[in-house]
Design a protein around this motif. Structure first.
Motif, mmCIF file in Angstrom:
data_model
loop_
_atom_site.group_PDB
_atom_site.id
_atom_site.type_symbol
_atom_site.label_atom_id
_atom_site.label_comp_id
_atom_site.label_asym_id
_atom_site.label_seq_id
_atom_site.Cartn_x
_atom_site.Cartn_y
_atom_site.Cartn_z
ATOM 1 N N LEU A 288 11.905 -11.685 3.289
ATOM 2 C CA LEU A 288 11.182 -10.421 3.162
ATOM 3 C C LEU A 288 10.862 -9.886 4.553
ATOM 4 N N GLU A 289 11.174 -8.618 4.781
ATOM 5 C CA GLU A 289 10.971 -7.977 6.077
ATOM 6 C C GLU A 289 9.898 -6.905 5.971
ATOM 7 N N PRO A 290 9.181 -6.642 7.081
ATOM 8 C CA PRO A 290 8.102 -5.636 7.048
ATOM 9 C C PRO A 290 8.652 -4.228 6.910
ATOM 10 N N LEU A 291 7.857 -3.363 6.280
ATOM 11 C CA LEU A 291 8.219 -1.967 6.071
ATOM 12 C C LEU A 291 6.984 -1.097 6.288
ATOM 13 N N GLY A 292 7.131 0.038 6.977
ATOM 14 C CA GLY A 292 6.022 0.953 7.205
ATOM 15 C C GLY A 292 4.980 0.352 8.134
ATOM 16 N N THR A 293 3.724 0.381 7.688
ATOM 17 C CA THR A 293 2.623 -0.113 8.527
ATOM 18 C C THR A 293 2.377 -1.613 8.367
ATOM 19 N N THR B 208 0.884 -1.172 0.000
ATOM 20 C CA THR B 208 0.000 0.000 0.000
ATOM 21 C C THR B 208 0.923 1.224 0.000
ATOM 22 N N PRO B 209 0.363 2.444 -0.139
ATOM 23 C CA PRO B 209 1.250 3.628 -0.106
ATOM 24 C C PRO B 209 2.055 3.739 1.180
ATOM 25 N N ASP B 210 1.583 3.140 2.277
ATOM 26 C CA ASP B 210 2.291 3.263 3.564
ATOM 27 C C ASP B 210 2.897 1.942 4.044
ATOM 28 N N ALA B 211 2.776 0.895 3.276
ATOM 29 C CA ALA B 211 3.239 -0.419 3.745
ATOM 30 C C ALA B 211 3.948 -1.163 2.619
ATOM 31 N N GLY B 212 4.886 -1.995 3.020
ATOM 32 C CA GLY B 212 5.608 -2.767 2.015
ATOM 33 C C GLY B 212 6.445 -3.859 2.638
ATOM 34 N N LEU B 213 7.234 -4.510 1.814
ATOM 35 C CA LEU B 213 8.179 -5.535 2.250
ATOM 36 C C LEU B 213 9.529 -5.222 1.617
ATOM 37 N N ASP C 118 2.252 -14.059 1.980
ATOM 38 C CA ASP C 118 1.336 -13.647 3.053
ATOM 39 C C ASP C 118 1.959 -12.538 3.900
ATOM 40 N N SER C 119 1.156 -11.558 4.241
ATOM 41 C CA SER C 119 1.600 -10.473 5.119
ATOM 42 C C SER C 119 0.361 -9.866 5.783
ATOM 43 N N ALA C 120 0.586 -8.880 6.668
ATOM 44 C CA ALA C 120 -0.523 -8.164 7.311
ATOM 45 C C ALA C 120 -0.179 -6.684 7.338
ATOM 46 N N VAL C 121 -1.127 -5.868 6.935
ATOM 47 C CA VAL C 121 -0.952 -4.412 6.942
ATOM 48 C C VAL C 121 -1.983 -3.840 7.906
ATOM 49 N N ALA C 122 -1.506 -3.149 8.960
ATOM 50 C CA ALA C 122 -2.369 -2.608 10.013
ATOM 51 C C ALA C 122 -3.259 -3.687 10.607
ATOM 52 N N GLY C 123 -2.688 -4.884 10.741
ATOM 53 C CA GLY C 123 -3.403 -5.996 11.350
ATOM 54 C C GLY C 123 -4.318 -6.760 10.417
ATOM 55 N N VAL C 124 -4.419 -6.370 9.161
ATOM 56 C CA VAL C 124 -5.298 -7.042 8.204
ATOM 57 C C VAL C 124 -4.451 -7.916 7.276
#
Length: 214
Positions: free
Chosen positions: A144-149, A107-112, A189-195
Protein backbone atom coordinates in the motif's frame (compact mmCIF):
# COMPACT_ATOMS: atom_id res chain seq x y z
CA UNK A 1 -75.92 -103.93 -26.02
CA UNK A 2 -73.62 -106.63 -24.72
CA UNK A 3 -71.68 -106.54 -21.47
CA UNK A 4 -68.40 -106.37 -23.42
CA UNK A 5 -69.57 -103.34 -25.35
CA UNK A 6 -70.67 -101.58 -22.16
CA UNK A 7 -67.29 -102.25 -20.52
CA UNK A 8 -65.39 -100.89 -23.52
CA UNK A 9 -67.50 -97.71 -23.57
CA UNK A 10 -66.90 -97.16 -19.86
CA UNK A 11 -63.14 -97.51 -20.30
CA UNK A 12 -63.11 -94.98 -23.18
CA UNK A 13 -65.15 -92.50 -21.14
CA UNK A 14 -62.79 -92.83 -18.15
CA UNK A 15 -59.76 -92.28 -20.34
CA UNK A 16 -61.30 -89.07 -21.75
CA UNK A 17 -62.04 -87.76 -18.25
CA UNK A 18 -58.48 -88.50 -17.06
CA UNK A 19 -57.03 -86.70 -20.12
CA UNK A 20 -59.25 -83.67 -19.51
CA UNK A 21 -58.23 -83.47 -15.82
CA UNK A 22 -54.53 -83.78 -16.70
CA UNK A 23 -54.79 -80.92 -19.20
CA UNK A 24 -56.54 -78.75 -16.60
CA UNK A 25 -53.87 -79.47 -13.95
CA UNK A 26 -51.10 -78.71 -16.42
CA UNK A 27 -52.71 -75.36 -17.18
CA UNK A 28 -53.01 -74.61 -13.45
CA UNK A 29 -49.33 -75.45 -12.83
CA UNK A 30 -48.11 -72.91 -15.46
CA UNK A 31 -46.97 -69.72 -13.80
CA UNK A 32 -46.05 -66.82 -16.09
CA UNK A 33 -42.67 -65.14 -15.55
CA UNK A 34 -42.87 -61.86 -13.55
CA UNK A 35 -42.93 -58.75 -15.65
CA UNK A 36 -39.72 -56.73 -15.80
CA UNK A 37 -39.96 -53.50 -13.78
CA UNK A 38 -38.56 -50.50 -15.63
CA UNK A 39 -36.98 -47.88 -13.38
CA UNK A 40 -36.95 -44.32 -14.76
CA UNK A 41 -33.61 -42.60 -15.29
CA UNK A 42 -32.93 -40.43 -12.24
CA UNK A 43 -30.92 -38.00 -14.38
CA UNK A 44 -28.15 -37.64 -11.77
CA UNK A 45 -24.75 -36.43 -12.90
CA UNK A 46 -22.06 -39.09 -12.69
CA UNK A 47 -19.01 -38.04 -10.71
CA UNK A 48 -15.62 -38.41 -12.38
CA UNK A 49 -12.07 -37.31 -11.77
CA UNK A 50 -12.46 -34.41 -14.20
CA UNK A 51 -11.03 -31.86 -11.75
CA UNK A 52 -8.07 -33.79 -10.36
CA UNK A 53 -4.56 -32.59 -11.19
CA UNK A 54 -2.43 -29.49 -11.67
CA UNK A 55 -3.71 -26.44 -13.52
CA UNK A 56 -2.60 -22.92 -14.47
CA UNK A 57 -4.37 -19.98 -16.02
CA UNK A 58 -5.21 -16.28 -16.00
CA UNK A 59 -7.97 -14.05 -14.72
CA UNK A 60 -9.27 -10.51 -15.27
CA UNK A 61 -12.07 -8.37 -13.86
CA UNK A 62 -12.85 -5.42 -11.63
CA UNK A 63 -11.88 -4.62 -8.05
CA UNK A 64 -13.20 -1.92 -5.74
CA UNK A 65 -12.50 -0.75 -2.20
CA UNK A 66 -15.51 -1.14 0.13
CA UNK A 67 -18.08 -0.85 -2.66
CA UNK A 68 -18.39 -1.03 -6.43
CA UNK A 69 -18.92 2.71 -7.03
CA UNK A 70 -15.33 3.19 -8.24
CA UNK A 71 -14.15 -0.03 -9.80
CA UNK A 72 -10.67 -0.57 -11.16
CA UNK A 73 -9.36 -3.09 -13.65
CA UNK A 74 -7.42 -6.03 -12.26
CA UNK A 75 -5.81 -9.04 -13.85
CA UNK A 76 -3.29 -11.75 -13.10
CA UNK A 77 -2.31 -15.38 -13.19
CA UNK A 78 -3.02 -18.41 -11.00
CA UNK A 79 -1.81 -21.99 -10.58
CA UNK A 80 -2.97 -24.79 -8.33
CA UNK A 81 -3.73 -28.44 -7.72
CA UNK A 82 -7.06 -30.18 -7.09
CA UNK A 83 -7.89 -33.66 -5.82
CA UNK A 84 -11.33 -35.22 -6.37
CA UNK A 85 -13.07 -37.70 -4.06
CA UNK A 86 -16.31 -38.76 -5.77
CA UNK A 87 -18.18 -35.47 -6.03
CA UNK A 88 -16.02 -33.57 -3.51
CA UNK A 89 -13.06 -31.53 -4.73
CA UNK A 90 -10.33 -29.99 -2.56
CA UNK A 91 -7.04 -28.30 -3.36
CA UNK A 92 -4.95 -25.16 -3.19
CA UNK A 93 -4.06 -22.24 -5.41
CA UNK A 94 -1.55 -19.37 -5.54
CA UNK A 95 -2.19 -16.23 -7.56
CA UNK A 96 -0.70 -12.85 -8.40
CA UNK A 97 -2.86 -9.88 -9.38
CA UNK A 98 -2.11 -6.39 -10.69
CA UNK A 99 -4.57 -3.59 -9.93
CA UNK A 100 -4.98 -0.23 -11.66
CA UNK A 101 -4.32 1.96 -8.60
CA UNK A 102 -6.99 0.55 -6.34
CA UNK A 103 -7.71 3.41 -3.87
CA UNK A 104 -8.66 3.12 -0.19
CA UNK A 105 -10.04 6.40 1.18
CA UNK A 106 -8.81 7.42 4.65
CA UNK A 107 -10.09 11.00 4.56
CA UNK A 108 -11.48 13.12 1.67
CA UNK A 109 -7.90 14.25 0.92
CA UNK A 110 -5.88 11.19 1.92
CA UNK A 111 -5.75 7.54 1.05
CA UNK A 112 -3.69 4.48 0.19
CA UNK A 113 -3.29 2.83 -3.21
CA UNK A 114 -2.74 -0.81 -4.03
CA UNK A 115 -1.12 -1.91 -7.30
CA UNK A 116 -0.49 -5.59 -6.73
CA UNK A 117 -1.31 -8.50 -4.43
CA UNK A 118 -0.33 -12.12 -3.91
CA UNK A 119 -2.63 -14.77 -2.48
CA UNK A 120 -2.43 -18.39 -1.28
CA UNK A 121 -5.84 -20.01 -0.92
CA UNK A 122 -7.49 -23.35 -0.27
CA UNK A 123 -10.36 -24.48 -2.49
CA UNK A 124 -13.19 -26.89 -1.65
CA UNK A 125 -16.31 -27.64 -3.63
CA UNK A 126 -18.74 -30.06 -5.21
CA UNK A 127 -18.49 -31.36 -8.78
CA UNK A 128 -21.82 -31.63 -10.60
CA UNK A 129 -20.73 -33.36 -13.78
CA UNK A 130 -18.64 -30.85 -15.71
CA UNK A 131 -19.47 -27.98 -13.32
CA UNK A 132 -17.54 -27.22 -10.12
CA UNK A 133 -19.12 -25.05 -7.41
CA UNK A 134 -16.54 -24.07 -4.81
CA UNK A 135 -15.58 -21.83 -1.92
CA UNK A 136 -12.11 -20.48 -1.28
CA UNK A 137 -10.21 -18.84 1.58
CA UNK A 138 -6.63 -17.97 2.43
CA UNK A 139 -4.14 -15.17 2.95
CA UNK A 140 -3.29 -12.14 0.82
CA UNK A 141 -0.21 -9.91 0.71
CA UNK A 142 -0.31 -6.39 -0.79
CA UNK A 143 1.81 -3.24 -0.90
CA UNK A 144 0.00 0.00 0.00
CA UNK A 145 1.38 3.39 -1.06
CA UNK A 146 0.47 6.87 0.26
CA UNK A 147 -1.97 9.06 -1.65
CA UNK A 148 -2.83 12.76 -1.21
CA UNK A 149 -2.05 14.11 2.26
CA UNK A 150 -1.01 10.70 3.58
CA UNK A 151 2.46 11.26 5.02
CA UNK A 152 3.45 7.69 5.97
CA UNK A 153 5.55 5.65 3.57
CA UNK A 154 4.56 2.61 1.56
CA UNK A 155 4.43 -0.70 3.36
CA UNK A 156 3.39 -4.32 2.82
CA UNK A 157 0.43 -5.82 4.70
CA UNK A 158 -1.02 -9.32 5.07
CA UNK A 159 -4.75 -9.93 5.13
CA UNK A 160 -7.48 -12.51 4.77
CA UNK A 161 -9.17 -13.38 1.47
CA UNK A 162 -12.28 -15.51 0.95
CA UNK A 163 -14.99 -15.99 -1.67
CA UNK A 164 -16.74 -18.42 -3.99
CA UNK A 165 -16.97 -19.31 -7.64
CA UNK A 166 -18.24 -21.57 -10.40
CA UNK A 167 -15.96 -23.34 -12.88
CA UNK A 168 -17.12 -25.05 -16.07
CA UNK A 169 -15.18 -27.73 -17.92
CA UNK A 170 -15.17 -27.07 -21.68
CA UNK A 171 -13.25 -30.19 -22.66
CA UNK A 172 -9.71 -30.53 -24.06
CA UNK A 173 -8.35 -29.70 -20.55
CA UNK A 174 -9.80 -26.16 -20.71
CA UNK A 175 -12.15 -24.70 -18.10
CA UNK A 176 -13.55 -21.22 -17.46
CA UNK A 177 -14.71 -19.75 -14.19
CA UNK A 178 -16.41 -16.77 -12.53
CA UNK A 179 -15.27 -15.84 -9.02
CA UNK A 180 -15.98 -13.32 -6.28
CA UNK A 181 -13.30 -12.54 -3.68
CA UNK A 182 -13.34 -10.26 -0.65
CA UNK A 183 -9.99 -9.25 0.87
CA UNK A 184 -9.56 -7.62 4.26
CA UNK A 185 -6.40 -6.00 5.66
CA UNK A 186 -6.66 -5.44 9.40
CA UNK A 187 -4.97 -2.75 11.53
CA UNK A 188 -3.28 -0.93 8.67
CA UNK A 189 -1.08 1.79 10.15
CA UNK A 190 -0.64 5.09 8.32
CA UNK A 191 -0.29 8.84 9.00
CA UNK A 192 -2.38 11.64 7.51
CA UNK A 193 -0.88 15.16 7.82
CA UNK A 194 1.52 13.75 10.39
CA UNK A 195 -1.19 12.20 12.58
CA UNK A 196 -1.03 8.43 12.99
CA UNK A 197 -4.11 6.23 12.53
CA UNK A 198 -5.11 2.58 12.14
CA UNK A 199 -7.74 1.34 9.68
CA UNK A 200 -9.27 -1.92 8.47
CA UNK A 201 -9.34 -1.94 4.66
CA UNK A 202 -11.58 -4.10 2.46
CA UNK A 203 -11.81 -4.69 -1.27
CA UNK A 204 -14.14 -6.72 -3.47
CA UNK A 205 -13.13 -8.37 -6.75
CA UNK A 206 -15.20 -10.06 -9.45
CA UNK A 207 -13.18 -11.86 -12.10
CA UNK A 208 -13.51 -14.22 -15.04
CA UNK A 209 -10.74 -16.75 -15.55
CA UNK A 210 -9.55 -19.57 -17.75
CA UNK A 211 -7.49 -22.60 -16.68
CA UNK A 212 -5.59 -25.31 -18.48
CA UNK A 213 -5.38 -28.65 -16.61
CA UNK A 214 -2.24 -30.73 -17.12
Amino acid sequence: MSLRTLTLAALLSGTAVVASVSATQAADLYTPAPAQIAYPDAGLAVASDTWAGFYAGAHAGVVSADDFDNSNFSGGVQAGYLQQFDQFVVGGEVSGTLSDELRYELTPDAGLTQNWSLAAKGRAGVALGSTLIYGTAGVSLAELEPLGTTTSGKDTYAGAVFGAGVEQDLGNNISVRAEYLQTRYFDVDSAVAGVGRTDDLTNHAVTLGVNYRF
